[in-house]
Design a protein around this motif. Structure first.
Motif, PDB file in Angstrom:
ATOM      1  N   SER A 217       0.836  -1.194   0.000  1.00  0.00           N
ATOM      2  CA  SER A 217       0.000   0.000   0.000  1.00  0.00           C
ATOM      3  C   SER A 217       0.877   1.252   0.000  1.00  0.00           C
ATOM      4  CB  SER A 217      -0.907  -0.001   1.233  1.00  0.00           C
ATOM      5  OG  SER A 217      -1.756   1.120   1.217  1.00  0.00           O
ATOM      6  N   VAL A 218       0.441   2.280  -0.741  1.00  0.00           N
ATOM      7  CA  VAL A 218       1.247   3.483  -0.894  1.00  0.00           C
ATOM      8  C   VAL A 218       1.267   4.288   0.403  1.00  0.00           C
ATOM      9  CG1 VAL A 218       0.872   3.662  -3.360  1.00  0.00           C
ATOM     10  CG2 VAL A 218      -0.721   4.741  -1.819  1.00  0.00           C
ATOM     11  N   LEU A 219       2.358   5.014   0.615  1.00  0.00           N
ATOM     12  CA  LEU A 219       2.503   5.871   1.784  1.00  0.00           C
ATOM     13  C   LEU A 219       1.633   7.110   1.612  1.00  0.00           C
ATOM     14  CD1 LEU A 219       3.988   6.471   4.459  1.00  0.00           C
ATOM     15  CD2 LEU A 219       5.739   7.642   3.103  1.00  0.00           C
ATOM     16  N   LYS A 220       0.760   7.382   2.584  1.00  0.00           N
ATOM     17  CA  LYS A 220      -0.188   8.494   2.482  1.00  0.00           C
ATOM     18  C   LYS A 220       0.396   9.747   3.131  1.00  0.00           C
ATOM     19  CE  LYS A 220      -3.305   5.423   1.068  1.00  0.00           C
ATOM     20  NZ  LYS A 220      -2.749   4.158   1.534  1.00  0.00           N
ATOM     21  N   ASN A 223      -4.324  14.507   4.725  1.00  0.00           N
ATOM     22  CA  ASN A 223      -4.973  14.448   6.026  1.00  0.00           C
ATOM     23  C   ASN A 223      -6.152  13.487   5.991  1.00  0.00           C
ATOM     24  OD1 ASN A 223      -3.269  16.427   7.189  1.00  0.00           O
ATOM     25  ND2 ASN A 223      -4.483  18.044   6.217  1.00  0.00           N
ATOM     26  N   GLY A 224      -6.537  12.997   7.169  1.00  0.00           N
ATOM     27  CA  GLY A 224      -7.737  12.178   7.264  1.00  0.00           C
ATOM     28  C   GLY A 224      -7.458  10.690   7.349  1.00  0.00           C
ATOM     29  N   GLU A 225      -8.542   9.937   7.496  1.00  0.00           N
ATOM     30  CA  GLU A 225      -8.450   8.492   7.630  1.00  0.00           C
ATOM     31  C   GLU A 225      -8.010   7.846   6.321  1.00  0.00           C
ATOM     32  OE1 GLU A 225      -8.887   6.767  10.336  1.00  0.00           O
ATOM     33  OE2 GLU A 225      -9.564   8.390  11.633  1.00  0.00           O
ATOM     34  N   GLU A 226      -7.458   6.627   6.452  1.00  0.00           N
ATOM     35  CA  GLU A 226      -7.059   5.862   5.280  1.00  0.00           C
ATOM     36  C   GLU A 226      -8.115   4.805   4.967  1.00  0.00           C
ATOM     37  OE1 GLU A 226      -3.119   4.307   5.452  1.00  0.00           O
ATOM     38  OE2 GLU A 226      -2.242   6.168   6.207  1.00  0.00           O
ATOM     39  N   LYS A 227      -8.303   4.549   3.688  1.00  0.00           N
ATOM     40  CA  LYS A 227      -9.268   3.547   3.253  1.00  0.00           C
ATOM     41  C   LYS A 227      -8.832   3.034   1.893  1.00  0.00           C
ATOM     42  CE  LYS A 227     -14.240   2.997   2.355  1.00  0.00           C
ATOM     43  NZ  LYS A 227     -15.565   3.668   2.431  1.00  0.00           N
ATOM     44  N   ASN A 257      -6.747  10.558   1.893  1.00  0.00           N
ATOM     45  CA  ASN A 257      -5.894   9.383   2.088  1.00  0.00           C
ATOM     46  C   ASN A 257      -6.572   8.095   1.634  1.00  0.00           C
ATOM     47  OD1 ASN A 257      -3.501  10.468   3.014  1.00  0.00           O
ATOM     48  ND2 ASN A 257      -4.169  10.528   5.139  1.00  0.00           N
ATOM     49  N   TYR A 258      -7.573   8.241   0.768  1.00  0.00           N
ATOM     50  CA  TYR A 258      -8.204   7.061   0.194  1.00  0.00           C
ATOM     51  C   TYR A 258      -7.348   6.542  -0.967  1.00  0.00           C
ATOM     52  CZ  TYR A 258     -12.582   7.668   2.771  1.00  0.00           C
ATOM     53  OH  TYR A 258     -13.533   7.747   3.750  1.00  0.00           O
ATOM     54  N   GLU A 259      -7.346   5.236  -1.101  1.00  0.00           N
ATOM     55  CA  GLU A 259      -6.501   4.599  -2.120  1.00  0.00           C
ATOM     56  C   GLU A 259      -7.341   3.677  -2.989  1.00  0.00           C
ATOM     57  OE1 GLU A 259      -3.165   1.011  -2.127  1.00  0.00           O
ATOM     58  OE2 GLU A 259      -3.158   2.465  -0.475  1.00  0.00           O
ATOM     59  N   LEU A 260      -7.142   3.748  -4.290  1.00  0.00           N
ATOM     60  CA  LEU A 260      -7.762   2.811  -5.223  1.00  0.00           C
ATOM     61  C   LEU A 260      -6.722   1.761  -5.591  1.00  0.00           C
ATOM     62  CD1 LEU A 260     -10.236   2.046  -6.932  1.00  0.00           C
ATOM     63  CD2 LEU A 260      -9.246   3.407  -8.800  1.00  0.00           C
ATOM     64  N   LEU A 261      -6.936   0.542  -5.124  1.00  0.00           N
ATOM     65  CA  LEU A 261      -6.030  -0.566  -5.418  1.00  0.00           C
ATOM     66  C   LEU A 261      -6.589  -1.338  -6.607  1.00  0.00           C
ATOM     67  CD1 LEU A 261      -3.629  -2.440  -4.698  1.00  0.00           C
ATOM     68  CD2 LEU A 261      -5.201  -3.667  -3.170  1.00  0.00           C
ATOM     69  N   ILE A 262      -5.837  -1.405  -7.667  1.00  0.00           N
ATOM     70  CA  ILE A 262      -6.274  -2.083  -8.890  1.00  0.00           C
ATOM     71  C   ILE A 262      -5.479  -3.375  -9.039  1.00  0.00           C
ATOM     72  CG2 ILE A 262      -6.486  -1.907 -11.402  1.00  0.00           C
ATOM     73  CD1 ILE A 262      -6.596   1.127 -11.083  1.00  0.00           C
ATOM     74  N   GLN A 384     -16.211   3.252  11.333  1.00  0.00           N
ATOM     75  CA  GLN A 384     -17.091   2.098  11.490  1.00  0.00           C
ATOM     76  C   GLN A 384     -16.711   0.988  10.521  1.00  0.00           C
ATOM     77  OE1 GLN A 384     -19.517   1.748  13.917  1.00  0.00           O
ATOM     78  NE2 GLN A 384     -19.328  -0.352  13.219  1.00  0.00           N
ATOM     79  N   ILE A 385     -16.327   1.360   9.297  1.00  0.00           N
ATOM     80  CA  ILE A 385     -15.910   0.354   8.321  1.00  0.00           C
ATOM     81  C   ILE A 385     -14.692  -0.409   8.830  1.00  0.00           C
ATOM     82  CG2 ILE A 385     -14.884   0.043   6.018  1.00  0.00           C
ATOM     83  CD1 ILE A 385     -16.679   2.414   5.122  1.00  0.00           C
ATOM     84  N   LEU A 386     -13.718   0.323   9.370  1.00  0.00           N
ATOM     85  CA  LEU A 386     -12.525  -0.330   9.896  1.00  0.00           C
ATOM     86  C   LEU A 386     -12.874  -1.206  11.093  1.00  0.00           C
ATOM     87  CD1 LEU A 386     -10.046   2.688   9.706  1.00  0.00           C
ATOM     88  CD2 LEU A 386     -10.232   0.770   8.119  1.00  0.00           C
ATOM     89  N   THR A 387     -13.781  -0.714  11.944  1.00  0.00           N
ATOM     90  CA  THR A 387     -14.213  -1.502  13.100  1.00  0.00           C
ATOM     91  C   THR A 387     -14.916  -2.768  12.666  1.00  0.00           C
ATOM     92  OG1 THR A 387     -14.438   0.493  14.433  1.00  0.00           O
ATOM     93  CG2 THR A 387     -15.616  -1.468  15.195  1.00  0.00           C
ATOM     94  N   ASP A 388     -15.818  -2.640  11.683  1.00  0.00           N
ATOM     95  CA  ASP A 388     -16.560  -3.811  11.202  1.00  0.00           C
ATOM     96  C   ASP A 388     -15.628  -4.868  10.650  1.00  0.00           C
ATOM     97  OD1 ASP A 388     -18.881  -2.587  11.928  1.00  0.00           O
ATOM     98  OD2 ASP A 388     -19.443  -1.959   9.911  1.00  0.00           O
TER      99      ASP A 388
END
Length: 681
Positions: A217-220, A223-227, A257-262, A384-388
């Motif tokens: 995963s790329v280094l972010k 600002n903000g949460e990662e997803k 800090n959202y990432e699209l992994l292809i 919540q997504i990370l918690t789930d």
């Protein structure tokens, strides 16, 4: 816009199948439906409005049965809540100007049964194992293994219990090879218990043995949460969606800090695929967004999908299988076929715009709270997504213990709720309760704000737990095996706490040949699956028999105030109280014990002091008192009376289990004050 219709009549499928057609007459073939092996269709008709910008798709999973005269209508209806009910339908002229999210897929998952004369609307997903009864009109998603009926279709029942459904979704037998299914066909047609008992352990071991692949995963730096969103491009389609997904991601999540992994599967077409991607990427060089590539050959897609936060659907024939895996690991599923693809578009841009931009927006709308609320909601959603996902991982690890008789794993023996009550009443047994706080104190692990780690308290708790005094019942939580009695919140709390290392700590202290009482005796409400029925009231009525017409001595924290403001102890003869510190009560233990030992032994002693109560009940019982570590029983009673289905703050009472529960308002009650015989604080 042009209309399109097709029918499927009396067909069975030995292999996964995709039906292509040149529906737009451009010499390009669109997959108008996919259907999995083992499925059968009596007669199915589909009606759709096909636009150049939005195409539709029906996907049917494996081993699904569809009856006769089933109709799927994929035509966007007018939305009376939209400013214009009809303008949004002109998809040729008004691309992407929809007032509500439009999902252009109908997905029928695996092992479903769709009976005759059913109508299914666009955007609906029918979950694994669902039964849609004859004549139903499905307008929204159907949960796994639900039985639905009516117009619109509503859940009227379930094929299996919640626990059995969880296990079926772990096994996912429909993804077995054809050879394995043929070999186990008798088992699949047998009773549920036999199937789960024989197949569940292997499925759990298989998941536990998965080796996560390194996705780099790329280094972010924003600002903000990662997803991480996962896109598996449908390169093979003439009308693919992957380009639209990349475009939507770049425009929605720039400066986040959202990432699209292809994921690109390595084969003879790899170089061509990478060139296609590079050409698309060149259009977004000015966007500050994170797009990552994973090129390789992933043998088990569970190793990849389990590591992301969201999976984006496509038109590929593997899409339902990937959705299955995403559901297994609690990964969010995002439709790559609908528009807009990402719900978060506007709110996310609010989060990450600079202060000047924010002021411009707030001036325009004259209501800054709208933007502040949006930021909080999106942040909460990401968390919540990370918690789930974490909870789902804990669920996988705990499953082998939860399926009880289906496995050979050992769990402590715990007697039924009512047996303990009868012993307390008829045999005058005292009780000492152990929960996660007591076990963590023994391990010298700090968890509870009301009691810091104390070496002496840890030693005393261990002494009580391993004692064998016939006058004293030792209670532990009934959470080591089957969790079907508890609601989703209760299960999640148990699973996230009772990790393998914690379970091993407990087992090292417990006698597996001994039968313990249930510490949840004094928790009759919040975590129970039936807490919105009259069952908790019945449990409390049974508990009230313990102190019926009894003289009580209540030892509690100075702000606990058990029975005040409710009728929990109204059937007692009279009440005296000793108040101790609300926090770190063990610091005053010697004084508490000394004073209580001089009290009337004919009084039933009820103690609510956290883990200090466990030791105090033990010492008093050894000295001839009838003493009960009563725990959170008053707070549970308050919650039940409020009918919220869970924990909430109660004004005027200390509560360590909810936010702000340690901040207690001033209180005055003459009856309460008259009951206090000592303050040892």
């Amino acid at each position: 816009m042009c209309a399109f219709q097709f029918e499927i009549k009396n067909c069975s499928y030995e292999n996964d199948y995709v039906c292509y057609e040149d529906i737009l007459h451009q010499n390009k073939f669109f997959p108008i439906y996919t259907i999995g092996r083992g499925s059968h269709v009596g007669s199915l008709s589909v009606t759709a409005d096909i636009g150049y910008e939005l195409l539709y798709l029906l996907q049917i999973g494996r081993y699904t049965s569809i009856g006769s005269d089933v109709h799927i209508v994929m035509k966007p209806a007018s939305d009376y809540k939209c400013p214009s009910q009809t303008l949004r339908l002109n998809i040729n002229q008004q691309k992407n100007t929809f007032c509500t999210k439009q999902n252009r897929q109908v997905i029928i998952m695996n092992d479903c049964c769709i009976e005759s004369n059913v109508i299914i609307s666009e955007g609906a997903t029918i979950g694994n194992g669902a039964l849609v009864t004859c004549g139903s009109v499905v307008t929204e998603d159907v949960p796994d293994y639900a039985i639905v009926a009516g117009n619109p279709a509503k859940v009227i029942g379930w094929r299996f219990t919640n626990e059995e459904i969880e296990v079926f979704n772990f096994i996912q037998w429909w993804n077995w090879s054809s050879e394995k299914i043929a070999k186990k066909s008798n088992l699949l047609c047998s009773n549920t218990d036999s199937f789960l008992r024989l197949c569940a352990p292997a499925a759990v071991k298989e998941i536990q043995a998965l080796e996560p692949i390194d996705i780099n995963s790329v280094l972010k730096k924003n600002n903000g949460e990662e997803k991480i969103y996962l896109l598996i491009p449908d390169f093979e389609q003439d009308y693919s969606v992957w380009q639209n997904v990349i475009d939507a991601f770049a425009k929605s999540y720039s400066d986040t800090n959202y990432e699209l992994l292809i994921y690109v599967c390595e084969d003879e077409n790899t170089e061509l695929r990478l060139a296609e991607l590079q050409d698309v990427f060149s259009h977004y060089e000015d966007y500050n967004c994170y797009i990552n590539l994973h090129v390789g050959m992933v043998e088990d897609m569970r190793s990849l999908i389990s590591q992301v936060n969201a999976y984006i659907t496509t038109r590929s024939k593997e899409n339902i299988t990937y959705m299955d895996i995403a559901k297994l690991f609690g990964v969010e599923i995002v439709s790559g076929v609908g528009l807009p693809i990402f719900d978060e578009f506007e709110a996310e841009n609010m989060i990450h715009c600079n202060e000047t931009d924010m002021q411009t927006h707030t001036d325009a709308y004259a209501d800054k709270s709208v933007f502040e609320n949006a930021m909080v909601q999106i942040s909460d959603r990401i968390n919540q997504i990370l918690t789930d996902q974490y909870i789902m991982n804990c669920t996988v690890n705990n499953l082998k213990y939860e399926i009880g008789g289906l496995t050979t794993v050992e769990c402590p023996k715990i007697e039924p709720f009512n047996d303990t009550i009868e012993k307390i009443i008829n045999e005058k047994k005292s009780i000492c309760r152990f929960g996660d706080g007591e076990f963590d104190m023994i391990a010298k692990r700090y968890r509870q704000q009301f009691q810091t780690v104390n070496e002496k308290l840890a030693q005393r708790l261990k002494e009580v737990l391993t004692s064998n005094d016939d006058r004293i019942l030792i209670a532990i939580a009934d959470n080591y095996g089957d969790l079907s009695n508890y609601n989703n919140q209760g299960k999640a709390e148990i699973r996230t706490y009772l990790k393998e290392e914690i379970r091993n700590e407990h087992y090292a202290l417990l006698d597996m040949n001994r039968t313990y009482c249930n510490t949840y005796l004094t928790r009759p409400y919040a975590m129970w699956a039936d807490n919105m029925t009259d069952a908790p009231q019945k449990r409390f009525e049974s508990l009230k028999r313990i102190w019926d017409k009894q003289k009580l001595l209540i030892i509690e924290g100075e702000q606990t105030r058990m029975g005040i403001g409710n009728d929990l102890f109204n059937n007692a003869q009279d009440i005296q109280r000793i108040l101790a510190p609300a926090e770190n009560a063990f610091d005053k233990y010697d004084e508490l014990l000394e004073f209580t030992l001089h009290c009337d032994k004919d009084r039933l002693v009820l103690i609510s002091l956290g883990m200090t109560a466990t030791v105090l009940a033990y010492d008093l019982a050894k000295s001839g008192f009838h003493a009960l570590d009563i725990g959170h029983i008053d707070m549970e009673y308050e919650w039940m009376n409020r009918g919220t289905g869970g924990r909430t703050q109660v004004e005027g009472k200390y509560n360590n289990e909810v936010a702000g529960g340690n901040i207690v308002a001033e209180f005055s009650d003459s009856v309460y004050e008259s009951q206090i015989i000592a303050r040892i604080v």
